[in-house]
Design a protein around this motif. Structure first.
Motif, mmCIF file in Angstrom:
data_model
loop_
_atom_site.group_PDB
_atom_site.id
_atom_site.type_symbol
_atom_site.label_atom_id
_atom_site.label_comp_id
_atom_site.label_asym_id
_atom_site.label_seq_id
_atom_site.Cartn_x
_atom_site.Cartn_y
_atom_site.Cartn_z
ATOM 1 N N GLU A 115 42.430 37.046 41.833
ATOM 2 C CA GLU A 115 43.094 37.473 43.069
ATOM 3 C C GLU A 115 42.294 38.572 43.756
ATOM 4 O O GLU A 115 42.200 38.619 44.982
ATOM 5 N N ASN A 116 41.685 39.437 42.965
ATOM 6 C CA ASN A 116 40.855 40.505 43.502
ATOM 7 C C ASN A 116 39.704 39.936 44.336
ATOM 8 O O ASN A 116 39.383 40.451 45.404
ATOM 9 N N LEU A 117 39.108 38.864 43.877
ATOM 10 C CA LEU A 117 38.039 38.187 44.615
ATOM 11 C C LEU A 117 38.610 37.421 45.805
ATOM 12 O O LEU A 117 38.095 37.501 46.922
ATOM 13 N N TRP A 118 39.691 36.699 45.587
ATOM 14 C CA TRP A 118 40.312 35.866 46.614
ATOM 15 C C TRP A 118 40.712 36.691 47.838
ATOM 16 O O TRP A 118 40.532 36.251 48.979
ATOM 17 N N TYR A 149 38.137 29.860 49.653
ATOM 18 C CA TYR A 149 39.447 30.519 49.710
ATOM 19 C C TYR A 149 40.547 29.696 49.027
ATOM 20 O O TYR A 149 41.251 30.195 48.151
ATOM 21 N N LEU A 150 40.713 28.446 49.407
ATOM 22 C CA LEU A 150 41.779 27.614 48.820
ATOM 23 C C LEU A 150 41.466 27.240 47.372
ATOM 24 O O LEU A 150 42.383 27.055 46.567
ATOM 25 N N PHE A 151 40.201 27.149 47.036
ATOM 26 C CA PHE A 151 39.801 26.879 45.652
ATOM 27 C C PHE A 151 40.265 28.018 44.743
ATOM 28 O O PHE A 151 40.911 27.785 43.718
ATOM 29 N N PHE A 152 39.962 29.242 45.140
ATOM 30 C CA PHE A 152 40.393 30.394 44.349
ATOM 31 C C PHE A 152 41.919 30.480 44.305
ATOM 32 O O PHE A 152 42.508 30.763 43.260
ATOM 33 N N LYS A 153 42.557 30.212 45.427
ATOM 34 C CA LYS A 153 44.024 30.233 45.477
ATOM 35 C C LYS A 153 44.606 29.228 44.482
ATOM 36 O O LYS A 153 45.556 29.542 43.755
ATOM 37 N N LEU A 206 43.223 28.083 41.710
ATOM 38 C CA LEU A 206 43.028 28.564 40.339
ATOM 39 C C LEU A 206 43.995 29.688 39.996
ATOM 40 O O LEU A 206 44.500 29.770 38.869
ATOM 41 N N ILE A 207 44.281 30.536 40.957
ATOM 42 C CA ILE A 207 45.269 31.601 40.753
ATOM 43 C C ILE A 207 46.632 30.978 40.473
ATOM 44 O O ILE A 207 47.369 31.429 39.580
ATOM 45 N N GLN A 208 46.960 29.907 41.192
ATOM 46 C CA GLN A 208 48.234 29.231 40.976
ATOM 47 C C GLN A 208 48.291 28.569 39.596
ATOM 48 O O GLN A 208 49.343 28.567 38.954
ATOM 49 N N VAL A 209 47.170 28.043 39.129
ATOM 50 C CA VAL A 209 47.122 27.474 37.775
ATOM 51 C C VAL A 209 47.447 28.563 36.758
ATOM 52 O O VAL A 209 48.293 28.378 35.871
ATOM 53 N N ALA A 210 46.795 29.717 36.890
ATOM 54 C CA ALA A 210 47.067 30.823 35.967
ATOM 55 C C ALA A 210 48.529 31.256 36.065
ATOM 56 O O ALA A 210 49.179 31.507 35.042
ATOM 57 N N LEU A 250 43.399 22.515 45.078
ATOM 58 C CA LEU A 250 42.155 22.201 44.364
ATOM 59 C C LEU A 250 41.603 20.816 44.681
ATOM 60 O O LEU A 250 40.395 20.593 44.592
ATOM 61 N N ALA A 251 42.465 19.880 45.025
ATOM 62 C CA ALA A 251 42.044 18.481 45.226
ATOM 63 C C ALA A 251 40.852 18.317 46.173
ATOM 64 O O ALA A 251 39.940 17.542 45.864
#
Length: 152
Positions: free
Chosen positions: A46-49, A57-61, A63-67, A103-104
């Motif tokens: 999230e710090n990077l995002w 942007y949406l890729f990191f988002k 992965l944050i949602q996966v966590a 992520l898709a």
């Protein structure tokens, strides 16, 4: 100490691999995730995002949602009868669904991650929860998933 400073100090402790030429916070996400430190994985990425408004942007988002989904599963596993933690399976499914949506577009591979594998993981976990009528948690610490970066 400000949150950014705490995250930076934490990421330095994780020891990113400079040979990967990837942001240490991105690498730190995987280190934390694979250690079942899902909340920390969320915080680090999230710090990077929050700094980014680019093609990642949406890729990191996602992965944050996966966590975040795994935070819910982990807390529900530890406290299944707790008034709050016992009701975390629906929010986990929702986060898995949001993560898949975000992520898709990056499949099959992005930033040295096999995105297709992550999508399948999210889909399987969400399907198991729904099939169990939101009463069975598919997460088990002994068989917790791991996400790995691929070499270029």
């Amino acid at each position: 100490m400000k949150k950014n400073d705490r995250i930076s100090a934490f990421v330095q402790q994780l020891g990113a691999d400079p040979a990967l030429a990837l942001d240490p916070r991105y690498q730190g996400y995987f280190t934390c995730f694979n250690a079942r430190q899902y909340y920390e994985a969320h915080d680090v990425l999230e710090n990077l995002w929050l700094e980014r408004r680019d093609e990642h942007y949406l890729f990191f988002k996602g992965l944050i949602q996966v966590a975040g989904a795994f935070v819910h599963l982990q807390k529900q596993h530890v406290h299944p009868t707790h008034p709050k933690h016992g009701r975390r399976l629906r929010p986990a499914v929702r986060l898995f669904q949001l993560a898949m949506k975000n992520l898709a577009p990056y499949a099959p591979r992005h930033l040295q991650l096999d995105v297709t594998t992550v999508l399948r993981l999210c889909e399987r976990k969400a399907e198991k929860i729904v099939a169990g009528n939101y009463e069975q948690n598919p997460w088990d610490p002994a068989h917790a998933p791991k996400l790995h970066l691929l070499s270029e």
